[in-house]
Design a protein around this motif. Sequence first.
Motif, PDB file in Angstrom:
ATOM      1  N   THR A  66       0.828  -1.201   0.000  1.00 32.33           N
ATOM      2  CA  THR A  66       0.000   0.000   0.000  1.00 32.33           C
ATOM      3  C   THR A  66       0.865   1.254   0.000  1.00 32.33           C
ATOM      4  OG1 THR A  66      -0.126  -0.063   2.421  1.00 32.33           O
ATOM      5  CG2 THR A  66      -1.904  -1.154   1.210  1.00 32.33           C
ATOM      6  N   SER A  90       0.413   5.461   1.037  1.00 34.93           N
ATOM      7  CA  SER A  90      -0.392   6.533   1.611  1.00 34.93           C
ATOM      8  C   SER A  90       0.545   7.652   2.026  1.00 34.93           C
ATOM      9  CB  SER A  90      -1.180   6.040   2.825  1.00 34.93           C
ATOM     10  OG  SER A  90      -1.787   7.129   3.483  1.00 34.93           O
ATOM     11  N   GLY A 101      -0.712  -1.170   4.834  1.00 36.23           N
ATOM     12  CA  GLY A 101      -0.995   0.085   5.525  1.00 36.23           C
ATOM     13  C   GLY A 101      -0.281   0.253   6.851  1.00 36.23           C
TER      14      GLY A 101
END
Length: 76
Positions: free
Chosen positions: A6, A8, A20
């Motif tokens: 992921t 972010s 995450g």
Amino acid sequence: MFERITFSSNVMGGRACVRGMRITVSLVLSMLANRMTFAEILEAYPYLEAEDILACLEYAAYLASEEVHSLIETAA
């Protein structure tokens, strides 16, 4: 394509992470490069799963398979 990898901007500055979490792909790869076994990594980071480590390897293989083309012509 990489369900366990992921990105972010709020987690580790947007670097590739595992599911995450604040565990970067580069950290996992570094541990493998330093000859830690899957079992040792999983013991050190019990919230990781073996599939996470494999996903990091698959992601690294994907990045390494990219072609690089020179913008400057070289004489043959």
